[in-house]
Design a protein around this motif. Structure first.
Motif, short mmCIF file in Angstrom:
data_model
loop_
_atom_site.label_atom_id
_atom_site.label_comp_id
_atom_site.label_asym_id
_atom_site.label_seq_id
_atom_site.Cartn_x
_atom_site.Cartn_y
_atom_site.Cartn_z
N UNK A 1 0.82 -1.23 0.00
CA UNK A 1 0.00 0.00 0.00
C UNK A 1 0.85 1.27 0.00
N UNK A 2 1.91 1.29 0.78
CA UNK A 2 2.75 2.50 0.85
C UNK A 2 3.35 2.81 -0.51
N UNK A 3 3.97 1.83 -1.15
CA UNK A 3 4.62 2.07 -2.44
C UNK A 3 3.66 2.23 -3.60
N UNK A 4 2.58 1.48 -3.57
CA UNK A 4 1.66 1.49 -4.71
C UNK A 4 0.64 2.60 -4.65
N UNK A 5 0.23 3.01 -3.48
CA UNK A 5 -0.84 3.99 -3.37
C UNK A 5 -0.36 5.30 -2.74
N UNK A 6 0.17 5.22 -1.54
CA UNK A 6 0.59 6.46 -0.86
C UNK A 6 1.68 7.18 -1.62
N UNK A 7 2.57 6.44 -2.24
CA UNK A 7 3.63 7.06 -3.06
C UNK A 7 3.00 7.85 -4.21
N UNK A 8 1.99 7.26 -4.85
CA UNK A 8 1.30 7.92 -5.97
C UNK A 8 0.58 9.18 -5.49
N UNK A 9 -0.09 9.08 -4.36
CA UNK A 9 -0.80 10.25 -3.81
C UNK A 9 0.19 11.37 -3.53
N UNK A 10 1.31 11.04 -2.89
CA UNK A 10 2.31 12.08 -2.58
C UNK A 10 2.91 12.69 -3.85
N UNK A 11 3.13 11.87 -4.87
CA UNK A 11 3.72 12.36 -6.13
C UNK A 11 2.74 13.25 -6.89
N UNK A 12 1.47 12.86 -6.92
CA UNK A 12 0.48 13.61 -7.69
C UNK A 12 -0.09 14.81 -6.96
N UNK A 13 -0.11 14.75 -5.64
CA UNK A 13 -0.65 15.84 -4.84
C UNK A 13 0.27 16.09 -3.65
N UNK A 14 1.35 16.85 -3.88
CA UNK A 14 2.37 17.04 -2.85
C UNK A 14 1.85 17.61 -1.53
N UNK A 15 0.72 18.31 -1.55
CA UNK A 15 0.19 18.85 -0.31
C UNK A 15 -0.54 17.80 0.52
N UNK A 16 -0.80 16.64 -0.07
CA UNK A 16 -1.45 15.55 0.66
C UNK A 16 -0.44 14.84 1.54
N UNK A 17 -0.91 14.40 2.69
CA UNK A 17 -0.02 13.74 3.64
C UNK A 17 -0.65 12.45 4.16
#
Length: 185
Positions: free
Chosen positions: A98-114
């Protein structure tokens, strides 16, 4: 908090309690007229105000609401990020990645998301330990998502939390074990 979570909370309340309850929660939280486009981040306090209002209105502990909400949103999150999810995965595989496949994508696409930081370690073929770190301390939501992921994959899990930030630990430790006697058919 990521806008998709706000939208999913609304969907959850509408599905489980109806529009009158949703409208009452929004009013009670002081968020009338507020909109949450999915691709933006919002103040955590707004989501927490809605959850607190729900807790009070429904006479249900916040953690119970967060856990039910997590279980509810898991299938939508898996679907939303399906391009990053290996179709051969089952529950523990998904949690491990989940961290690499999803959270990494969220952080890359929306840097303000945490999103929370997750470190997952397989203990065996039937169990995994997830180290959960987030200033939000929403481990109840994480436990619910774990249950929802298992349900989506037709599996049952037992969850324990031997370490928790709410009890003074620096992170939560969520232990997930497949309950092989309760596999869904």
């Amino acid at each position: 908090m990521h806008g998709i979570i706000h939208l999913e909370l609304k969907k959850f309340v509408l599905a489980t309690h109806g529009s009158d309850v949703w409208n009452s929660l929004v009013e009670s939280a002081g968020l009338v007229g507020k909109r949450y486009p999915a691709k933006r981040a919002y103040e955590d306090s707004e989501l927490l105000a809605l959850v607190s209002s729900a807790s009070e209105a429904l006479c249900t502990p916040v953690d119970d609401i967060l856990e039910s909400f997590g279980e509810f949103i898991a299938p939508d999150l898996i679907s939303l990020y399906s391009a990053h999810v290996n179709p051969s995965w089952k529950t523990l595989d998904f949690l491990e990645n989940a961290e690499g496949a999803i959270h990494h994508v969220v952080r890359a696409n929306e840097p303000e998301s945490t999103p929370p930081r997750l470190i997952a370690r397989r203990q065996s073929s039937t169990s995994i330990v997830i180290e959960y770190r987030s200033d939000r301390k929403m481990c109840a939501l994480a436990r619910g998502i774990v249950r929802g992921v298992a349900e989506k994959y037709g599996e049952s899990v037992d969850i324990t939390e031997p370490r928790c930030m709410h009890k003074g630990s620096e992170h939560c430790e969520i232990v997930v074990s497949l309950n092989l006697s309760l596999i869904h058919i």
